[in-house]
Design a protein around this motif. Structure first.
Motif, PDB file in Angstrom:
ATOM      1  N   ASN A  34      30.960  20.417  21.468  1.00 49.69           N
ATOM      2  CA  ASN A  34      30.808  18.160  21.308  1.00 49.69           C
ATOM      3  C   ASN A  34      28.727  17.910  20.807  1.00 49.69           C
ATOM      4  N   PHE A  35      28.585  17.125  20.612  1.00 46.19           N
ATOM      5  CA  PHE A  35      27.492  16.860  20.246  1.00 46.19           C
ATOM      6  C   PHE A  35      26.557  17.125  21.250  1.00 46.19           C
ATOM      7  N   LYS A  36      26.466  16.521  22.497  1.00 42.99           N
ATOM      8  CA  LYS A  36      25.584  17.255  23.388  1.00 42.99           C
ATOM      9  C   LYS A  36      25.681  18.239  23.612  1.00 42.99           C
ATOM     10  N   ASP A  37      26.405  18.778  24.134  1.00 43.62           N
ATOM     11  CA  ASP A  37      25.951  20.156  24.026  1.00 43.62           C
ATOM     12  C   ASP A  37      25.764  21.569  22.694  1.00 43.62           C
ATOM     13  N   CYS A  38      25.841  20.619  21.550  1.00 42.03           N
ATOM     14  CA  CYS A  38      25.181  20.637  20.090  1.00 42.03           C
ATOM     15  C   CYS A  38      23.470  20.664  20.524  1.00 42.03           C
ATOM     16  N   PHE A  39      23.257  19.852  20.793  1.00 42.59           N
ATOM     17  CA  PHE A  39      22.117  18.487  20.911  1.00 42.59           C
ATOM     18  C   PHE A  39      21.355  19.211  21.878  1.00 42.59           C
ATOM     19  N   SER A  40      21.976  20.345  23.094  1.00 50.09           N
ATOM     20  CA  SER A  40      21.464  20.920  24.308  1.00 50.09           C
ATOM     21  C   SER A  40      20.734  22.076  23.614  1.00 50.09           C
ATOM     22  N   ALA A  41      21.217  22.425  23.277  1.00 51.20           N
ATOM     23  CA  ALA A  41      21.611  24.122  22.503  1.00 51.20           C
ATOM     24  C   ALA A  41      19.664  23.609  21.786  1.00 51.20           C
ATOM     25  N   MET A  42      19.827  22.362  20.942  1.00 54.09           N
ATOM     26  CA  MET A  42      19.168  22.997  19.894  1.00 54.09           C
ATOM     27  C   MET A  42      17.434  22.634  20.811  1.00 54.09           C
ATOM     28  N   SER A  43      17.236  21.985  21.738  1.00 58.36           N
ATOM     29  CA  SER A  43      16.484  21.319  23.012  1.00 58.36           C
ATOM     30  C   SER A  43      15.902  22.994  23.020  1.00 58.36           C
ATOM     31  N   ARG A  44      16.643  23.474  24.202  1.00 55.38           N
ATOM     32  CA  ARG A  44      16.593  25.033  23.885  1.00 55.38           C
ATOM     33  C   ARG A  44      16.246  25.750  23.441  1.00 55.38           C
ATOM     34  N   ILE A  45      16.295  25.994  22.579  1.00 55.44           N
ATOM     35  CA  ILE A  45      15.858  27.023  21.287  1.00 55.44           C
ATOM     36  C   ILE A  45      14.515  25.583  20.439  1.00 55.44           C
ATOM     37  N   ALA A  46      14.120  24.639  20.570  1.00 56.78           N
ATOM     38  CA  ALA A  46      13.075  24.289  20.385  1.00 56.78           C
ATOM     39  C   ALA A  46      11.974  24.982  20.831  1.00 56.78           C
ATOM     40  N   PHE A  47      12.152  24.930  22.045  1.00 56.95           N
ATOM     41  CA  PHE A  47      10.982  25.606  22.966  1.00 56.95           C
ATOM     42  C   PHE A  47      10.706  26.705  22.660  1.00 56.95           C
ATOM     43  N   GLU A  48      11.246  28.018  22.690  1.00 53.59           N
ATOM     44  CA  GLU A  48      11.621  28.556  22.238  1.00 53.59           C
ATOM     45  C   GLU A  48      11.207  28.868  20.652  1.00 53.59           C
ATOM     46  N   CYS A  49      10.920  28.419  20.231  1.00 56.33           N
ATOM     47  CA  CYS A  49      10.032  28.463  18.378  1.00 56.33           C
ATOM     48  C   CYS A  49       9.093  28.097  18.313  1.00 56.33           C
ATOM     49  N   GLU A  50       8.151  27.012  19.553  1.00 57.99           N
ATOM     50  CA  GLU A  50       7.511  26.939  19.579  1.00 57.99           C
ATOM     51  C   GLU A  50       6.289  27.579  19.692  1.00 57.99           C
ATOM     52  N   ALA A  51       7.296  28.978  21.517  1.00 58.40           N
ATOM     53  CA  ALA A  51       6.586  29.662  22.196  1.00 58.40           C
ATOM     54  C   ALA A  51       5.968  30.302  20.836  1.00 58.40           C
ATOM     55  N   LEU A  52       7.003  31.145  20.163  1.00 54.87           N
ATOM     56  CA  LEU A  52       7.081  32.058  19.005  1.00 54.87           C
ATOM     57  C   LEU A  52       6.917  31.718  17.692  1.00 54.87           C
ATOM     58  N   ASN A  53       5.591  30.550  17.951  1.00 55.58           N
ATOM     59  CA  ASN A  53       4.921  29.765  16.832  1.00 55.58           C
ATOM     60  C   ASN A  53       6.323  29.991  15.078  1.00 55.58           C
ATOM     61  N   HIS A  54       7.296  30.059  15.676  1.00 61.79           N
ATOM     62  CA  HIS A  54       8.151  30.304  14.522  1.00 61.79           C
ATOM     63  C   HIS A  54       9.253  29.708  14.430  1.00 61.79           C
ATOM     64  N   HIS A  55       9.398  28.576  12.873  1.00 62.94           N
ATOM     65  CA  HIS A  55      10.839  27.864  13.567  1.00 62.94           C
ATOM     66  C   HIS A  55      11.594  27.916  12.465  1.00 62.94           C
ATOM     67  N   PRO A  56      12.598  27.232  12.497  1.00 62.89           N
ATOM     68  CA  PRO A  56      14.062  27.626  11.695  1.00 62.89           C
ATOM     69  C   PRO A  56      13.735  26.756  10.538  1.00 62.89           C
ATOM     70  N   ASP A  57      14.668  26.736   9.814  1.00 64.47           N
ATOM     71  CA  ASP A  57      15.747  26.060   9.252  1.00 64.47           C
ATOM     72  C   ASP A  57      16.521  25.433   9.554  1.00 64.47           C
ATOM     73  N   TRP A  58      16.948  24.114   9.557  1.00 64.74           N
ATOM     74  CA  TRP A  58      18.695  23.882  10.421  1.00 64.74           C
ATOM     75  C   TRP A  58      18.644  22.747  10.414  1.00 64.74           C
ATOM     76  N   SER A  59      19.883  22.132  10.278  1.00 63.94           N
ATOM     77  CA  SER A  59      20.720  21.014  10.441  1.00 63.94           C
ATOM     78  C   SER A  59      21.622  21.210  11.541  1.00 63.94           C
ATOM     79  N   ASN A  60      22.119  19.868  11.664  1.00 60.45           N
ATOM     80  CA  ASN A  60      22.907  19.663  12.318  1.00 60.45           C
ATOM     81  C   ASN A  60      24.313  18.969  11.938  1.00 60.45           C
ATOM     82  N   VAL A  61      25.365  18.551  12.795  1.00 64.29           N
ATOM     83  CA  VAL A  61      26.142  18.110  12.164  1.00 64.29           C
ATOM     84  C   VAL A  61      27.480  17.788  13.402  1.00 64.29           C
ATOM     85  N   TYR A  62      27.665  16.765  13.573  1.00 65.94           N
ATOM     86  CA  TYR A  62      28.426  16.482  15.237  1.00 65.94           C
ATOM     87  C   TYR A  62      27.948  18.037  15.814  1.00 65.94           C
ATOM     88  N   ASN A  63      29.211  18.480  16.023  1.00 69.70           N
ATOM     89  CA  ASN A  63      28.903  19.655  17.547  1.00 69.70           C
ATOM     90  C   ASN A  63      28.717  20.871  16.748  1.00 69.70           C
TER      91      ASN A  63
END
Length: 96
Positions: A34-63
């Motif tokens: 569902n969307f909540k699980d997808c957004f939760s993963a994106m949030s966790r990935i975002a923290f890792e991106c900041e730690a690595l100072n490297h950011h993806p091109d990404w998109s999210n539609v619902y799940n």
């Protein structure tokens, strides 16, 4: 960071079966329950991106989460992209 050649990228991708290489980047797509699980993963990935100072091109539609990784400063895929792909795989690892 040095841009990797196509042969090196293809060899490294053997360790990342859910990723493909095209258009100068490595790409993957994840489907969540569902969307909540997808957004939760994106949030966790975002923290890792900041730690690595490297950011993806990404998109999210619902799940569905689509991710493309390349190093813009190098003009293609570098080891940094594979480091982030490894972190993403760990975060999104399917539950069994």
């Amino acid at each position: 960071m040095k841009k990797l050649n196509d042969a090196t990228i293809e060899a490294k991708l053997l360790q990342f079966p859910d990723w493909d290489y095209f258009d100068g980047a490595i790409h993957t797509e994840f489907e969540f329950e569902n969307f909540k699980d997808c957004f939760s993963a994106m949030s966790r990935i975002a923290f890792e991106c900041e730690a690595l100072n490297h950011h993806p091109d990404w998109s999210n539609v619902y799940n569905i989460l689509k991710i493309s990784l390349s190093t813009h400063d190098a003009g293609g895929v570098t080891d940094n992209d594979f480091k982030l792909a490894e972190a993403i795989a760990y975060i999104v690892e399917p539950e069994e």
